[in-house]
Design a protein around this motif. Structure first.
Motif, PDB file in Angstrom:
ATOM      1  N   PRO A 199       0.491  -1.297  -0.204  1.00  0.00           N
ATOM      2  CA  PRO A 199       0.013   0.368   0.049  1.00  0.00           C
ATOM      3  C   PRO A 199       0.598   1.036  -0.146  1.00  0.00           C
ATOM      4  O   PRO A 199       1.590   1.389   0.604  1.00  0.00           O
ATOM      5  CB  PRO A 199      -0.580  -0.175   1.536  1.00  0.00           C
ATOM      6  N   GLY A 200       0.736   2.166  -0.780  1.00  0.00           N
ATOM      7  CA  GLY A 200       1.603   3.587  -0.901  1.00  0.00           C
ATOM      8  C   GLY A 200       2.776   3.643  -1.459  1.00  0.00           C
ATOM      9  O   GLY A 200       3.436   4.449  -1.594  1.00  0.00           O
ATOM     10  N   GLN A 201       2.982   2.056  -2.351  1.00  0.00           N
ATOM     11  CA  GLN A 201       4.406   1.904  -2.899  1.00  0.00           C
ATOM     12  C   GLN A 201       4.480   2.751  -3.943  1.00  0.00           C
ATOM     13  O   GLN A 201       3.734   2.292  -4.823  1.00  0.00           O
ATOM     14  CB  GLN A 201       4.958   0.805  -2.906  1.00  0.00           C
ATOM     15  N   SER A 203       2.007   3.048  -8.252  1.00  0.00           N
ATOM     16  CA  SER A 203       1.383   3.633  -8.987  1.00  0.00           C
ATOM     17  C   SER A 203       1.906   4.251 -10.494  1.00  0.00           C
ATOM     18  O   SER A 203       0.918   4.764 -11.235  1.00  0.00           O
ATOM     19  CB  SER A 203       1.945   5.265  -8.236  1.00  0.00           C
ATOM     20  N   PHE A 204       2.984   3.754 -10.317  1.00  0.00           N
ATOM     21  CA  PHE A 204       3.801   3.794 -11.616  1.00  0.00           C
ATOM     22  C   PHE A 204       2.921   2.904 -12.325  1.00  0.00           C
ATOM     23  O   PHE A 204       1.921   3.011 -13.879  1.00  0.00           O
ATOM     24  CB  PHE A 204       4.356   3.245 -11.747  1.00  0.00           C
ATOM     25  N   ALA A 205       2.186   1.821 -11.729  1.00  0.00           N
ATOM     26  CA  ALA A 205       1.810   0.610 -12.710  1.00  0.00           C
ATOM     27  C   ALA A 205       0.276   0.956 -12.986  1.00  0.00           C
ATOM     28  O   ALA A 205       0.057   0.769 -14.722  1.00  0.00           O
ATOM     29  CB  ALA A 205       1.504  -0.534 -12.318  1.00  0.00           C
ATOM     30  N   ARG A 206      -0.870   1.478 -12.710  1.00  0.00           N
ATOM     31  CA  ARG A 206      -1.500   2.168 -12.443  1.00  0.00           C
ATOM     32  C   ARG A 206      -1.877   3.186 -14.197  1.00  0.00           C
ATOM     33  O   ARG A 206      -2.326   2.893 -14.667  1.00  0.00           O
ATOM     34  CB  ARG A 206      -2.766   2.804 -11.270  1.00  0.00           C
ATOM     35  N   ALA A 207      -1.174   4.224 -13.598  1.00  0.00           N
ATOM     36  CA  ALA A 207      -0.380   5.319 -14.801  1.00  0.00           C
ATOM     37  C   ALA A 207      -0.158   4.472 -15.896  1.00  0.00           C
ATOM     38  O   ALA A 207      -1.019   4.908 -17.005  1.00  0.00           O
ATOM     39  CB  ALA A 207       0.147   6.050 -14.333  1.00  0.00           C
ATOM     40  N   PHE A 208       0.385   3.463 -16.082  1.00  0.00           N
ATOM     41  CA  PHE A 208       0.922   2.708 -17.595  1.00  0.00           C
ATOM     42  C   PHE A 208      -0.209   2.302 -18.503  1.00  0.00           C
ATOM     43  O   PHE A 208      -0.695   2.630 -18.991  1.00  0.00           O
ATOM     44  CB  PHE A 208       2.105   1.678 -17.449  1.00  0.00           C
ATOM     45  N   GLU A 209      -1.575   1.784 -17.048  1.00  0.00           N
ATOM     46  CA  GLU A 209      -2.657   0.956 -17.708  1.00  0.00           C
ATOM     47  C   GLU A 209      -3.618   2.238 -18.461  1.00  0.00           C
ATOM     48  O   GLU A 209      -4.181   2.182 -19.107  1.00  0.00           O
ATOM     49  CB  GLU A 209      -3.120   0.354 -16.247  1.00  0.00           C
TER      50      GLU A 209
END
Length: 156
Positions: free
Chosen positions: A13-15, A19-25
């Motif tokens: 959580p919070g790592q 965040s990067f993975a969701r941005a790519f998605e």
């Protein structure tokens, strides 16, 4: 263009890696996650124990590097983003970048000039050859311009 990315790092959580993975998605990339913390703690029985982790570090890191290479062969990403990745060896980066032909980028969110000797009294898991390993990456992203300049002057 291969729009597959493998994001490597801790996915708690919070790592940052999540965040990067969701941005790519959100950008339409097919995104794969390699949770290095989970693999680390599942790599050796008893790895939850700090002393065992320190004693078995080279064994655990070797297993993580083999697992990373296998995941890349399976997923066939267009590029790999490693967040910190203290466990990733120079040869693994070299192999991904040169033999597999995959750009491999490191986002390093910490100060890279701490060479910590293997000592049970030291809390850090950083490696003494960290800057040399960073030099093998296709790109290194870091949080401060002065550090970027120092890394560049050092051949990274």
């Amino acid at each position: 263009m291969n729009k597959r990315v493998l994001v490597v790092g801790p996915f708690g959580p919070g790592q940052l890696p999540e965040s990067f993975a969701r941005a790519f998605e959100r950008l339409g990339w097919e995104t794969f996650r390699f949770d290095s913390d989970r693999a680390y703690f599942e790599g050796v029985r008893g790895a939850g124990n700090r002393v065992i982790r320190r004693v078995m570090r080279s064994v655990i890191w070797a297993r993580l590097n083999r697992a990373l290479l296998e995941i890349v062969r399976t997923v066939e990403p267009g590029f790999v983003l490693v967040v910190k990745g203290a466990f990733v060896d120079r040869e693994t980066v070299r192999r991904l970048r040169k033999r597999e032909g995959i750009p491999i980028v490191n986002y390093y969110p910490d100060y890279p000039y701490f060479g910590v000797p293997l000592s049970l009294s030291k809390p850090s898991a950083q490696r003494s050859d960290l800057v040399e390993v960073l030099g093998e990456y296709s790109r290194v992203w870091i949080w401060e311009r002065g550090l970027a300049d120092r890394l560049r002057a050092g051949g990274v």
